[in-house]
Design a protein around this motif. Structure first.
Motif, PDB file in Angstrom:
ATOM      1  N   PHE A   1       0.838  -1.199   0.000  1.00 40.05           N
ATOM      2  CA  PHE A   1       0.000   0.000   0.000  1.00 40.05           C
ATOM      3  C   PHE A   1       0.877   1.254   0.000  1.00 40.05           C
ATOM      4  CE2 PHE A   1      -3.416  -2.804   1.569  1.00 40.05           C
ATOM      5  CZ  PHE A   1      -4.495  -2.326   0.839  1.00 40.05           C
ATOM      6  N   THR A   2       1.931   1.230   0.823  1.00 37.17           N
ATOM      7  CA  THR A   2       2.823   2.387   0.897  1.00 37.17           C
ATOM      8  C   THR A   2       3.488   2.649  -0.448  1.00 37.17           C
ATOM      9  OG1 THR A   2       3.229   1.974   3.248  1.00 37.17           O
ATOM     10  CG2 THR A   2       4.834   3.341   2.091  1.00 37.17           C
ATOM     11  N   SER A   3       3.943   1.598  -1.094  1.00 42.28           N
ATOM     12  CA  SER A   3       4.534   1.735  -2.425  1.00 42.28           C
ATOM     13  C   SER A   3       3.549   2.385  -3.390  1.00 42.28           C
ATOM     14  CB  SER A   3       4.944   0.359  -2.952  1.00 42.28           C
ATOM     15  OG  SER A   3       5.288   0.401  -4.312  1.00 42.28           O
ATOM     16  N   THR A   4       2.285   1.954  -3.317  1.00 43.51           N
ATOM     17  CA  THR A   4       1.269   2.493  -4.228  1.00 43.51           C
ATOM     18  C   THR A   4       1.003   3.959  -3.936  1.00 43.51           C
ATOM     19  OG1 THR A   4       0.302   0.279  -4.374  1.00 43.51           O
ATOM     20  CG2 THR A   4      -1.078   2.127  -5.087  1.00 43.51           C
ATOM     21  N   ALA A   5       1.051   4.340  -2.656  1.00 41.47           N
ATOM     22  CA  ALA A   5       0.903   5.757  -2.311  1.00 41.47           C
ATOM     23  C   ALA A   5       2.022   6.577  -2.936  1.00 41.47           C
ATOM     24  CB  ALA A   5       0.895   5.928  -0.790  1.00 41.47           C
ATOM     25  N   ILE A   6       3.245   6.052  -2.901  1.00 39.35           N
ATOM     26  CA  ILE A   6       4.362   6.756  -3.534  1.00 39.35           C
ATOM     27  C   ILE A   6       4.135   6.834  -5.040  1.00 39.35           C
ATOM     28  CG2 ILE A   6       6.846   6.723  -3.981  1.00 39.35           C
ATOM     29  CD1 ILE A   6       6.067   7.486  -1.102  1.00 39.35           C
ATOM     30  N   GLY A   7       3.584   5.789  -5.629  1.00 41.48           N
ATOM     31  CA  GLY A   7       3.282   5.820  -7.058  1.00 41.48           C
ATOM     32  C   GLY A   7       2.336   6.946  -7.421  1.00 41.48           C
ATOM     33  N   PHE A   8       1.291   7.136  -6.622  1.00 41.08           N
ATOM     34  CA  PHE A   8       0.375   8.251  -6.871  1.00 41.08           C
ATOM     35  C   PHE A   8       1.098   9.590  -6.707  1.00 41.08           C
ATOM     36  CE2 PHE A   8      -3.122   5.193  -6.068  1.00 41.08           C
ATOM     37  CZ  PHE A   8      -3.973   5.538  -7.120  1.00 41.08           C
ATOM     38  N   ALA A   9       1.957   9.693  -5.685  1.00 40.93           N
ATOM     39  CA  ALA A   9       2.678  10.948  -5.455  1.00 40.93           C
ATOM     40  C   ALA A   9       3.634  11.256  -6.604  1.00 40.93           C
ATOM     41  CB  ALA A   9       3.437  10.872  -4.130  1.00 40.93           C
ATOM     42  N   VAL A  10       4.263  10.235  -7.159  1.00 42.20           N
ATOM     43  CA  VAL A  10       5.139  10.425  -8.326  1.00 42.20           C
ATOM     44  C   VAL A  10       4.306  10.865  -9.524  1.00 42.20           C
ATOM     45  CG1 VAL A  10       6.639   9.230  -9.976  1.00 42.20           C
ATOM     46  CG2 VAL A  10       6.921   8.834  -7.516  1.00 42.20           C
TER      47      VAL A  10
ATOM     48  N   GLU B   1      -4.631   8.847   4.641  1.00 43.96           N
ATOM     49  CA  GLU B   1      -5.386  10.038   4.221  1.00 43.96           C
ATOM     50  C   GLU B   1      -5.126  10.336   2.743  1.00 43.96           C
ATOM     51  OE1 GLU B   1      -5.794  13.207   7.750  1.00 43.96           O
ATOM     52  OE2 GLU B   1      -3.710  12.697   7.292  1.00 43.96           O
ATOM     53  N   PHE B   2      -3.875  10.213   2.348  1.00 44.43           N
ATOM     54  CA  PHE B   2      -3.495  10.482   0.968  1.00 44.43           C
ATOM     55  C   PHE B   2      -4.156   9.476   0.014  1.00 44.43           C
ATOM     56  CE2 PHE B   2      -0.473   9.989  -2.599  1.00 44.43           C
ATOM     57  CZ  PHE B   2      -0.413  11.308  -3.046  1.00 44.43           C
ATOM     58  N   LEU B   3      -4.231   8.215   0.437  1.00 42.74           N
ATOM     59  CA  LEU B   3      -4.787   7.186  -0.432  1.00 42.74           C
ATOM     60  C   LEU B   3      -6.313   7.182  -0.472  1.00 42.74           C
ATOM     61  CD1 LEU B   3      -2.554   4.024   0.158  1.00 42.74           C
ATOM     62  CD2 LEU B   3      -2.691   5.437  -1.892  1.00 42.74           C
ATOM     63  N   LYS B   4      -6.953   7.766   0.504  1.00 44.58           N
ATOM     64  CA  LYS B   4      -8.410   7.650   0.593  1.00 44.58           C
ATOM     65  C   LYS B   4      -9.126   8.097  -0.688  1.00 44.58           C
ATOM     66  CE  LYS B   4     -12.393   8.730   3.505  1.00 44.58           C
ATOM     67  NZ  LYS B   4     -12.860   9.347   4.780  1.00 44.58           N
ATOM     68  N   PRO B   5      -8.904   9.327  -1.189  1.00 44.41           N
ATOM     69  CA  PRO B   5      -9.626   9.722  -2.408  1.00 44.41           C
ATOM     70  C   PRO B   5      -9.054   9.109  -3.679  1.00 44.41           C
ATOM     71  CG  PRO B   5      -8.188  11.497  -1.698  1.00 44.41           C
ATOM     72  CD  PRO B   5      -8.097  10.436  -0.645  1.00 44.41           C
ATOM     73  N   ARG B   6      -7.802   8.696  -3.631  1.00 44.81           N
ATOM     74  CA  ARG B   6      -7.128   8.195  -4.832  1.00 44.81           C
ATOM     75  C   ARG B   6      -7.326   6.692  -5.031  1.00 44.81           C
ATOM     76  NH1 ARG B   6      -4.476  12.310  -2.470  1.00 44.81           N
ATOM     77  NH2 ARG B   6      -3.463  13.879  -3.817  1.00 44.81           N
ATOM     78  N   LEU B   7      -7.449   5.954  -3.932  1.00 40.38           N
ATOM     79  CA  LEU B   7      -7.481   4.499  -4.017  1.00 40.38           C
ATOM     80  C   LEU B   7      -8.647   3.891  -3.250  1.00 40.38           C
ATOM     81  CD1 LEU B   7      -5.865   1.935  -5.005  1.00 40.38           C
ATOM     82  CD2 LEU B   7      -4.863   1.896  -2.710  1.00 40.38           C
ATOM     83  N   PHE B   8      -8.759   4.191  -1.961  1.00 40.15           N
ATOM     84  CA  PHE B   8      -9.746   3.508  -1.132  1.00 40.15           C
ATOM     85  C   PHE B   8     -11.176   3.781  -1.592  1.00 40.15           C
ATOM     86  CE2 PHE B   8      -6.503   4.080   2.535  1.00 40.15           C
ATOM     87  CZ  PHE B   8      -5.732   3.031   2.030  1.00 40.15           C
ATOM     88  N   GLU B   9     -11.493   5.038  -1.823  1.00 36.46           N
ATOM     89  CA  GLU B   9     -12.865   5.365  -2.244  1.00 36.46           C
ATOM     90  C   GLU B   9     -13.179   4.852  -3.640  1.00 36.46           C
ATOM     91  OE1 GLU B   9     -13.178   9.568  -1.563  1.00 36.46           O
ATOM     92  OE2 GLU B   9     -13.704   9.302   0.555  1.00 36.46           O
ATOM     93  N   PRO B  10     -12.317   5.046  -4.644  1.00 37.47           N
ATOM     94  CA  PRO B  10     -12.635   4.489  -5.974  1.00 37.47           C
ATOM     95  C   PRO B  10     -12.790   2.969  -5.981  1.00 37.47           C
ATOM     96  CG  PRO B  10     -10.903   6.131  -6.162  1.00 37.47           C
ATOM     97  CD  PRO B  10     -11.108   5.896  -4.691  1.00 37.47           C
ATOM     98  N   LEU B  11     -12.051   2.269  -5.120  1.00 40.46           N
ATOM     99  CA  LEU B  11     -12.130   0.814  -5.084  1.00 40.46           C
ATOM    100  C   LEU B  11     -13.247   0.303  -4.177  1.00 40.46           C
ATOM    101  CD1 LEU B  11      -9.446   1.044  -6.609  1.00 40.46           C
ATOM    102  CD2 LEU B  11      -8.544  -0.788  -5.161  1.00 40.46           C
TER     103      LEU B  11
END
Length: 509
Positions: free
Chosen positions: A67-76, A173-183
Motif C-alpha cells: 500500500f505504501t509503495s502504491t501511495a508513492i506511485g500516486f505521489a510520483v 489520508e493520501f490514499l483515501k480519495p485516490r485508491l480507497f474510495e474508488p475501489l
C-alpha cells in the motif's frame, strides 16, 4: 463495484484443485483465516475460518508495504515526489551536518527497493526513538545505495514520513480519495509511530475483500472500472525486480530469492509476484494466468503456504472454461460453508458448572484487560486498563464469562457447544471455544480476530483459588519474543454463592 461470483470451472480452474490446495495447507498445519481466489477479475472461491469473519479487518504486517509503495506511485504521478530525490534534501533538518557519500546518494527509489545502504535496521518499534527519522539518517550507510538488499521496515516507514512532509497527510489520508474510495474500500487505518507518522511498513489492517480489491487493482496495472487511476508504467517498475535478494539471510526458500521490487516480491514461478506480510498475509498475482489469490493466515511456515499454491493450484489452471464438475464443486461449496479453526468437543462437567454458576473471582494483584492478556502479534502497544472481576455463568450447554474492567463490562461467550462463539470486547470481535479437560480444569481457546493468533487458557480451580495459564496458539512464535506465556491468579470474593463454590472445590480437590 461488486465482484462477480462464478464457479471455478467457468474460469478454467478445477474445483478439485482448490480442494487439493486446502488439503495440503491443512496437512502442513497452516492456520488459515480467510482467502479469496479470483480469475479474470471474478471471484471463484472464497472462505473464512470461524471465528475469523470476512467483515473483520485483519492485521497485514508487511503487506502494508505494498500500500505504501502504491501511495508513492500516486505521489510520483502527481509530481509531488520524484524517485530521484535525495533523503538529505527532503530532511535537511534531520540529516548529519557532514553526511557521508553513501547517504548523499540515497534516493527515494532506494527506500522502495530495500537498498538504501544500511547494513542493519534501526530500532523503530518498541523502545525506539521518537525522532526515528533522525536516527535513520544518522545510522551508518555502509553500502552504496542500490547495491545491497536489506529488508528494512524502517525504510518503508521513511516513505510515509516523506509523504507526510511533502503533503501534510498520513499515507491512508493520501490514499483515501485516490485508491480507497474508488475501489469501494471502507475506512482504512494504520498504526502510528511515536511521532505520529503512520507505520506503513507493518501497521495496516483490511478485510479480505478490501485486500482482494487492492490486489486486483495491482493486477489491472492501476485500472478500475474502466478508469486508469494510476499509470501502468508505475507497475512496470513496482512489480519488476529492482534488486537482487538471493542469499540475503532468508534461508533456502525459493520465493525469498527471486528478486525484490518496489515493496513487492518476485516469486519462483515465472510471471508471479506478491505482496507479503508476516505469519502468511499474501496477495499473489499470477500474471500469465490472470489470477489473484489473497490470504490471511497464521503460520511460521511461510514457504509452505506458497508451495501449496504452486503445486496444487497453479498447474491446474486452463486458458478455457472447463466442463462442469458437479460433484467436486458441491464438495468445495460444502467445505467453504463450514470452515472453522480446529475446535474442541464441548465436554461438560455438570457438578463443576453448577458450583461455578454465579461465582465471582477477583484478581490477586494487577491483571491487565482481556485484549492485553490475549495480546499477540498485531497488538503493537498495550491497550491499558485492568480486569477487576470475572463471574461464571452456566445455563444448559451455554457458558459465559462476565468480565468487569475499569473501562467497562462485557460478556464473553465461551463456546462450549463444539464451535467457536463470537463476542465483542470493547468493539473488537473475540472468538472462544471451550471444553473441560479434567474435573478441575477448563480449557478456553481465545482469539482476537483482528490479529493473527490467540492463546489457549487453562482455568484450574482449587478451593478458593483460580489459576489461569495461557500459551500462544502458535508456539513457534514465542521465539520472536513478542508472544509469551502468562499466568494469572484469582480468588473467590466474599458471598454465599462463592462460599458454596469454595466448599465444592475443597471437597473435589
Amino acid at each position: 463495484m461488486n465482484f462477480q461470483r462464478v464457479t471455478p470451472e467457468s474460469v478454467g480452474i478445477p474445483s478439485g484443485a482448490i480442494l487439493d490446495m486446502l488439503d495440503q495447507l491443512y496437512r502442513e498445519g497452516i492456520e488459515m483465516h480467510s482467502f479469496k481466489l479470483l480469475r479474470h477479475g471474478k471471484v471463484c472461491a472464497e472462505g473464512s475460518w470461524a471465528p475469523y469473519a470476512p467483515e473483520t479487518q485483519h492485521i497485514l504486517f508487511s503487506f502494508s508495504k505494498s500500500f505504501t509503495s502504491t501511495a508513492i506511485g500516486f505521489a510520483v504521478q502527481e509530481g509531488i515526489i520524484s524517485l530521484d530525490e535525495r533523503l538529505i534534501d527532503i530532511f535537511p533538518d534531520k540529516a548529519p551536518e557532514e553526511p557521508g557519500e553513501n547517504l548523499k546518494k540515497c534516493q527515494v527509489r532506494h527506500l522502495l527497493m530495500m537498498g538504501c545502504g544500511h547494513e542493519t535496521e534501526i530500532e523503530w518499534a518498541s523502545g525506539g526513538s521518537s525522532d526515528w527519522v533522525k536516527l535513520f539518517l544518522h545510522h551508518p550507510f555502509v553500502y552504496e545505495p542500490g547495491t545491497h538488499f536489506l529488508y528494512n521496515t524502517a525504510g518503508t516507514n521513511m516513505l510515509c514520513a516523506i509523504l507526510k512532509r511533502k503533503t501534510g497527510l498520513d499515507m491512508t489520508e493520501f490514499l483515501k480519495p485516490r485508491l480507497f474510495e474508488p475501489l469501494g474500500m471502507g475506512e482504512i487505518h494504520c498504526v502510528k509511530m511515536p511521532d505520529g507518522v503512520e507505520m506503513g511498513g507493518a501497521g495496516m489492517s483490511v478485510t479480505i475483500e478490501e485486500m482482494a480489491r487492492f490486489v486486483q487493482f495491482i493486477a489491472n496495472k492501476g485500472s478500475w472500472e474502466g478508469k486508469q487511476l494510476l499509470n501502468p508504467e508505475w507497475f512496470d517498475l513496482a512489480t519488476s525486480k529492482q534488486i537482487e535478494n538471493a542469499g540475503a539471510g532468508w534461508g533456502g526458500d525459493p520465493d525469498w530469492q527471486a528478486g525484490y521490487c518496489f515493496q513487492f516480491w518476485r516469486c519462483a514461478p515465472d510471471g508471479v509476484f506478491r505482496g507479503d506480510g508476516a505469519y502468511g498475509q499474501y496477495g499473489v498475482v499470477m500474471t500469465k494466468q490472470d489470477a489473484v489469490l489473497v490470504i490471511h493466515s497464521s503460520s511460521m511456515k511461510l514457504q509452505a503456504v506458497l508451495t501449496a499454491v504452486w503445486e496444487k493450484l497453479l498447474p491446474e489452471m486452463r486458458d478455457e472454461p472447463l466442463a462442469d464438475d458437479h460433484r467436486a464443486h458441491h464438495m468445495l461449496e460444502k467445505r467453504l460453508e463450514r470452515l472453522e479453526l480446529n475446535t474442541m468437543l464441548g465436554v461438560h462437567n455438570p457438578g463443576a458448572e453448577a458450583s461455578l454458576n454465579g461465582a465471582v473471582y477477583v484478581p490477586k494483584g494487577h491483571v491487565p484487560g482481556l485484549r492485553d492478556i490475549v495480546g499477540g502479534p498485531g497488538c503493537f502497544a498495550p491497550e491499558g486498563g485492568s480486569l477487576e472481576s470475572v463471574t461464571f455463568k452456566f445455563e444448559g450447554t451455554r457458558a459465559q464469562l462476565l468480565c468487569k474492567e475499569d473501562r467497562g463490562e462485557y460478556t464473553l461467550d465461551l463456546g462450549m457447544e463444539g464451535h467457536f462463539a463470537t463476542s465483542l470486547v470493547h468493539g473488537v470481535p473475540f472468538g472462544a471455544n471451550s471444553s473441560w479437560r479434567a474435573h478441575d480444569t477448563l480449557e478456553v481457546h481465545l482469539v482476537n480476530t483482528k490479529v493473527v493468533m490467540g492463546k489457549r487458557f487453562l482455568f484450574k480451580f482449587s478451593g478458593s483459588e483460580l489459576t489461569v495459564t495461557g500459551t500462544p496458539t502458535l508456539p513457534e512464535a514465542m521465539s520472536l519474543g513478542d508472544v509469551q506465556s502468562s499466568e494469572l491468579h484469582f480468588e473467590l470474593s466474599e458471598g454465599e454463592i462463592n462460599t458454596k463454590t469454595r466448599m465444592y472445590w475443597e471437597v473435589n480437590d
